[in-house]
Write an enzyme that holds these catalytic residues in place. Structure first.
Site, short mmCIF file in Angstrom:
data_model
loop_
_atom_site.label_atom_id
_atom_site.label_comp_id
_atom_site.label_asym_id
_atom_site.label_seq_id
_atom_site.Cartn_x
_atom_site.Cartn_y
_atom_site.Cartn_z
CB SER A 140 -0.87 0.02 1.26
OG SER A 140 -1.53 1.27 1.40
CE1 TYR A 153 -4.04 -2.09 5.25
CE2 TYR A 153 -3.20 0.11 4.72
CZ TYR A 153 -3.78 -1.08 4.32
OH TYR A 153 -4.09 -1.28 2.99
#
Ligand code: NAP
Length: 265
Positions: A140, A153
């Site tokens: 990501s 995350y």
């Protein structure tokens, strides 16, 4: 059907929704036999109309499940050429003081240990069959710098970016390529609440305004990048994290011009 992946056996995790679903469909469209895996029962109803895709429930963060899904792909399709370690959870946007060690363990298990297990067991299967292939992990832009996800995350996705570099090195001489894709903001199950909220407030046009293309991305745009990394067109791409974010991560924060062509400095 013939295409870039004709005769290839491909495993995609997190294939019940979003990026994984679009990726499984792309591979099948281009000739592959696909094993689509998801933790959620929705996978059992997915791809019913697509004879090139078989499905399986499994936890991408469990070593027993990952070995089982790889064995199933080898069994069903006579080998394994591509593995997409795509399954992920966001863990929400709780800040540093609100996240617990348990939150981190839950998130790292799926988002970082999951890709590690896929690489470890996927590469073993490829080596055993003497069929070096491609492994693609979904990282990501959150793994590049802060601001696109919660602390666990972001750290997990940064870990995935390093993991593909380390794995590419560890697999020296094998012919197996290991890469990552770093999506920006994409409309999927993971971001649905954000999109729904923006639409409810009539502010859909605000979505993606932080990137130069000024829109959110479509799962197919990430599937296309994963397809490239999996294909022979990427035969010399290894240990790389391909950013697909409309340009979001190219800039440091600054006040954006409101009107195209306006002098801003
Ligand atoms: P999504 O629509 O929620 O798809 C993810 C799928 O993975 C869901 O079906 C989810 O099931 C499943 N899953 C969750 N935990 C799993 C596990 N342990 N084992 C197997 N499957 C599991 O979200 P997405 O955006 O397509 O996410 C795909 C990947 O893209 C993730 O790694 C995510 O971090 C990454 N990503 C997304 C964006 C974005 O803007 N959407 C941006 C950057 C990176 P449930 O629905 O039951 O959780």
């Amino acid at each position: 059907m013939s295409g870039r992946f004709t005769g290839k056996s491909i495993l995609v995790t997190g294939a019940g929704s979003g990026i994984g679903l679009a990726t499984a469909e792309l591979f099948a469209r281009e000739g592959a036999s696909v094993l689509a895996v998801d933790l959620d029962e929705k996978i059992e109803g997915a791809f019913r109309e697509n004879p090139s895709i078989t499905v399986m429930r499994g936890d991408a963060g469990s070593e027993a499940d990952v070995t089982a899904m790889i064995a199933a792909a080898v069994d069903r399709h006579g080998g394994l050429d591509v593995i997409c370690a795509n399954a992920g959870i966001s863990g929400g946007m709780k800040g540093l003081f609100d996240q617990t060690a348990e939150d981190w363990e839950t998130l790292l298990r799926v988002d970082l240990i999951g890709p590690f297990l896929a690489i470890k067991h996927g590469a073993k299967a490829m080596l055993a069959a003497e069929r070096p292939g491609a492994i693609i992990c979904t990282a990501s832009v959150a793994g590049l710098r802060a601001g696109a996800g919660g602390p666990a995350y972001s750290a997990a996705k940064a870990g995935v970016i390093n993991l593909v570099q380390t794995a590419a090195q560890q697999l020296t001489g094998s012919g197996i390529r290991v890469n990552a894709v770093c999506p920006g903001l994409i409309e999927t199950g993971m971001t649905q609440a954000l999109y729904d909220l923006a639409r409810a407030k009539n502010r859909e046009n605000m979505i993606g305004q932080l990137n130069p293309l000024q829109r959110g991305g479509d799962p197919v745009e990430i599937a296309n990048a994963i397809g490239f990394l999996a294909s022979d067109e990427a035969s010399y791409v290894n240990g790389h994290a391909l950013v697909v974010d409309g340009g979001l991560s190219t800039s440091h924060p600054f006040a954006k011009p409101r009107v195209l062509g306006e002098t801003t400095f």
